[in-house]
Design a protein around this motif. Structure first.
Motif, PDB file in Angstrom:
ATOM      1  N   PHE A 179      13.734  15.305 -13.681  1.00 23.62           N
ATOM      2  CA  PHE A 179      12.476  14.586 -13.448  1.00 23.62           C
ATOM      3  C   PHE A 179      12.052  14.713 -11.981  1.00 23.62           C
ATOM      4  CE2 PHE A 179      10.075  10.762 -12.358  1.00 23.62           C
ATOM      5  CZ  PHE A 179       9.131  10.719 -13.361  1.00 23.62           C
ATOM      6  N   LEU A 180      13.029  14.633 -11.058  1.00 24.56           N
ATOM      7  CA  LEU A 180      12.731  14.656  -9.631  1.00 24.56           C
ATOM      8  C   LEU A 180      12.650  16.061  -9.041  1.00 24.56           C
ATOM      9  CD1 LEU A 180      15.054  11.745  -8.505  1.00 24.56           C
ATOM     10  CD2 LEU A 180      12.567  11.684  -8.697  1.00 24.56           C
ATOM     11  N   LEU A 181      13.177  17.039  -9.748  1.00 28.11           N
ATOM     12  CA  LEU A 181      13.270  18.405  -9.225  1.00 28.11           C
ATOM     13  C   LEU A 181      11.935  19.014  -8.799  1.00 28.11           C
ATOM     14  CD1 LEU A 181      15.451  20.486  -8.624  1.00 28.11           C
ATOM     15  CD2 LEU A 181      15.047  21.441 -10.890  1.00 28.11           C
ATOM     16  N   PRO A 182      10.852  18.895  -9.565  1.00 24.03           N
ATOM     17  CA  PRO A 182       9.588  19.499  -9.106  1.00 24.03           C
ATOM     18  C   PRO A 182       9.135  18.978  -7.746  1.00 24.03           C
ATOM     19  CG  PRO A 182       9.416  18.888 -11.406  1.00 24.03           C
ATOM     20  CD  PRO A 182      10.713  18.333 -10.915  1.00 24.03           C
ATOM     21  N   GLY A 183       9.375  17.707  -7.475  1.00 21.54           N
ATOM     22  CA  GLY A 183       8.990  17.159  -6.174  1.00 21.54           C
ATOM     23  C   GLY A 183       9.806  17.735  -5.037  1.00 21.54           C
ATOM     24  N   PHE A 184      11.097  17.937  -5.291  1.00 19.85           N
ATOM     25  CA  PHE A 184      11.958  18.478  -4.238  1.00 19.85           C
ATOM     26  C   PHE A 184      11.726  19.969  -4.012  1.00 19.85           C
ATOM     27  CE2 PHE A 184      14.737  14.805  -5.435  1.00 19.85           C
ATOM     28  CZ  PHE A 184      14.490  14.094  -4.268  1.00 19.85           C
ATOM     29  N   LEU A 185      11.264  20.674  -5.017  1.00 24.27           N
ATOM     30  CA  LEU A 185      11.003  22.107  -4.880  1.00 24.27           C
ATOM     31  C   LEU A 185       9.622  22.408  -4.316  1.00 24.27           C
ATOM     32  CD1 LEU A 185      12.636  23.493  -8.151  1.00 24.27           C
ATOM     33  CD2 LEU A 185      13.582  23.485  -5.834  1.00 24.27           C
ATOM     34  N   SER A 186       8.745  21.429  -4.289  1.00 25.33           N
ATOM     35  CA  SER A 186       7.389  21.663  -3.796  1.00 25.33           C
ATOM     36  C   SER A 186       7.365  21.633  -2.259  1.00 25.33           C
ATOM     37  CB  SER A 186       6.433  20.607  -4.345  1.00 25.33           C
ATOM     38  OG  SER A 186       6.708  19.357  -3.752  1.00 25.33           O
ATOM     39  N   ASN A 189       0.811  -1.224   0.000  1.00 26.97           N
ATOM     40  CA  ASN A 189       0.000   0.000   0.000  1.00 26.97           C
ATOM     41  C   ASN A 189       0.842   1.269   0.000  1.00 26.97           C
ATOM     42  OD1 ASN A 189      -2.462  -1.403   0.034  1.00 26.97           O
ATOM     43  ND2 ASN A 189      -2.341  -1.632   2.265  1.00 26.97           N
ATOM     44  N   VAL A 190       1.785   1.345  -0.913  1.00 25.35           N
ATOM     45  CA  VAL A 190       2.661   2.500  -1.013  1.00 25.35           C
ATOM     46  C   VAL A 190       1.918   3.637  -1.701  1.00 25.35           C
ATOM     47  CG1 VAL A 190       4.808   3.378  -2.020  1.00 25.35           C
ATOM     48  CG2 VAL A 190       4.712   1.057  -1.103  1.00 25.35           C
ATOM     49  N   VAL A 191       1.912   4.804  -1.062  1.00 31.41           N
ATOM     50  CA  VAL A 191       1.328   5.996  -1.657  1.00 31.41           C
ATOM     51  C   VAL A 191       2.449   6.680  -2.426  1.00 31.41           C
ATOM     52  CG1 VAL A 191       0.207   8.202  -1.205  1.00 31.41           C
ATOM     53  CG2 VAL A 191      -0.297   6.216   0.237  1.00 31.41           C
ATOM     54  N   THR A 192       2.274   6.809  -3.721  1.00 33.76           N
ATOM     55  CA  THR A 192       3.361   7.323  -4.556  1.00 33.76           C
ATOM     56  C   THR A 192       3.191   8.809  -4.843  1.00 33.76           C
ATOM     57  OG1 THR A 192       2.193   6.685  -6.574  1.00 33.76           O
ATOM     58  CG2 THR A 192       3.740   5.088  -5.663  1.00 33.76           C
ATOM     59  N   TYR A 193       4.301   9.509  -4.815  1.00 29.81           N
ATOM     60  CA  TYR A 193       4.332  10.920  -5.201  1.00 29.81           C
ATOM     61  C   TYR A 193       4.429  11.010  -6.717  1.00 29.81           C
ATOM     62  CZ  TYR A 193       5.625  15.836  -5.177  1.00 29.81           C
ATOM     63  OH  TYR A 193       5.651  17.184  -5.387  1.00 29.81           O
ATOM     64  N   TYR A 194       5.321  10.211  -7.283  1.00 34.35           N
ATOM     65  CA  TYR A 194       5.460  10.105  -8.732  1.00 34.35           C
ATOM     66  C   TYR A 194       4.742   8.829  -9.160  1.00 34.35           C
ATOM     67  CZ  TYR A 194       9.383  13.204  -7.704  1.00 34.35           C
ATOM     68  OH  TYR A 194      10.154  14.227  -7.246  1.00 34.35           O
ATOM     69  N   ASP A 236       5.199  19.895  -0.512  1.00 30.84           N
ATOM     70  CA  ASP A 236       4.910  18.512  -0.140  1.00 30.84           C
ATOM     71  C   ASP A 236       6.011  17.614  -0.711  1.00 30.84           C
ATOM     72  OD1 ASP A 236       3.589  16.254   0.786  1.00 30.84           O
ATOM     73  OD2 ASP A 236       2.368  16.080  -1.028  1.00 30.84           O
ATOM     74  N   LYS A 237       7.054  17.401   0.066  1.00 29.98           N
ATOM     75  CA  LYS A 237       8.230  16.654  -0.404  1.00 29.98           C
ATOM     76  C   LYS A 237       7.910  15.163  -0.521  1.00 29.98           C
ATOM     77  CE  LYS A 237      11.218  20.144   0.227  1.00 29.98           C
ATOM     78  NZ  LYS A 237      10.806  21.189  -0.614  1.00 29.98           N
ATOM     79  N   PRO A 238       8.502  14.489  -1.517  1.00 34.25           N
ATOM     80  CA  PRO A 238       8.310  13.034  -1.621  1.00 34.25           C
ATOM     81  C   PRO A 238       9.025  12.315  -0.476  1.00 34.25           C
ATOM     82  CG  PRO A 238       9.785  13.828  -3.349  1.00 34.25           C
ATOM     83  CD  PRO A 238       9.289  15.021  -2.612  1.00 34.25           C
ATOM     84  N   SER A 239       8.442  11.208  -0.038  1.00 29.43           N
ATOM     85  CA  SER A 239       9.034  10.446   1.058  1.00 29.43           C
ATOM     86  C   SER A 239      10.219   9.620   0.554  1.00 29.43           C
ATOM     87  CB  SER A 239       7.982   9.522   1.675  1.00 29.43           C
ATOM     88  OG  SER A 239       7.610   8.529   0.732  1.00 29.43           O
ATOM     89  N   PHE A 240      10.941   9.031   1.499  1.00 29.57           N
ATOM     90  CA  PHE A 240      12.084   8.191   1.155  1.00 29.57           C
ATOM     91  C   PHE A 240      11.641   7.006   0.296  1.00 29.57           C
ATOM     92  CE2 PHE A 240      15.136   4.771   2.182  1.00 29.57           C
ATOM     93  CZ  PHE A 240      16.272   5.357   1.662  1.00 29.57           C
ATOM     94  N   THR A 241      10.462   6.458   0.590  1.00 29.48           N
ATOM     95  CA  THR A 241       9.921   5.350  -0.199  1.00 29.48           C
ATOM     96  C   THR A 241       9.697   5.762  -1.645  1.00 29.48           C
ATOM     97  OG1 THR A 241       8.809   4.542   1.786  1.00 29.48           O
ATOM     98  CG2 THR A 241       8.062   3.648  -0.315  1.00 29.48           C
ATOM     99  N   ASN A 242       9.216   6.982  -1.846  1.00 25.46           N
ATOM    100  CA  ASN A 242       8.996   7.465  -3.209  1.00 25.46           C
ATOM    101  C   ASN A 242      10.304   7.691  -3.953  1.00 25.46           C
ATOM    102  OD1 ASN A 242       6.096   7.702  -3.577  1.00 25.46           O
ATOM    103  ND2 ASN A 242       6.220   9.084  -1.835  1.00 25.46           N
ATOM    104  N   ILE A 243      11.330   8.113  -3.236  1.00 23.80           N
ATOM    105  CA  ILE A 243      12.643   8.270  -3.862  1.00 23.80           C
ATOM    106  C   ILE A 243      13.180   6.899  -4.255  1.00 23.80           C
ATOM    107  CG2 ILE A 243      14.996   9.117  -3.514  1.00 23.80           C
ATOM    108  CD1 ILE A 243      12.780  11.298  -3.703  1.00 23.80           C
ATOM    109  N   LEU A 244      12.998   5.906  -3.377  1.00 27.03           N
ATOM    110  CA  LEU A 244      13.413   4.536  -3.713  1.00 27.03           C
ATOM    111  C   LEU A 244      12.622   3.993  -4.896  1.00 27.03           C
ATOM    112  CD1 LEU A 244      13.967   2.795  -0.265  1.00 27.03           C
ATOM    113  CD2 LEU A 244      15.680   3.538  -1.907  1.00 27.03           C
TER     114      LEU A 244
END
Length: 131
Positions: A85-92, A31-36, A94-102
């Motif tokens: 690709f990852l930059l918009p998430g890091f600049l927002s 049940n991983v909630v994904t940012y991307y 609501d940051k992506p979690s470690f699970t989403n980075i993995l």
């Protein structure tokens, strides 16, 4: 069938589909909630892997000695594209979690390993003598 798997483009598409299905099922189980979205992640990785394979094949046909350099250069461009690709998430906010980075980087390194294997096979293949 073995001849088709020797084609790097077919191999990349097949591996992409298999890894996507495995990754998707793991995310469903836990049940991983994904940012991307996983689909966009795999589209990115598949397009970049096909681009790397195409450029390396093109360079290999024109100058076999420079295929390794082409792989290193395209890998650098792929890293820069991953950051974009990852930059918009890091600049927002609501940051992506470690699970989403993995979720992004595990397939990134799996694709990188498959690309490296393909390039090593290409560079180390024995030239067939002309009859």
């Amino acid at each position: 069938m073995k001849k088709k798997l020797q084609n790097p483009y077919v191999f990349i598409l097949l591996i992409s589909a298999v890894i996507f299905m495995i990754h998707y099922s793991i995310d469903l189980v836990f049940n991983v909630v994904t940012y991307y979205s996983l689909f966009s992640i795999y589209i990115f990785h598949t397009i970049s892997a096909l681009s790397v394979a195409g450029i390396v094949q093109l360079v290999y046909k024109n100058s076999q000695d420079h295929a390794g350099f082409a792989f290193m250069g395209t890998s650098l461009l792929k890293m820069l594209a991953a950051i974009l690709f990852l930059l918009p998430g890091f600049l927002s906010d609501d940051k992506p979690s470690f699970t989403n980075i993995l979720n992004f980087f595990i397939p990134y390194f799996v694709f990188l390993i498959f690309e490296a294997i393909q390039v090593i096979k290409l560079i180390n293949q024995e030239e067939t003598p002309v009859k």
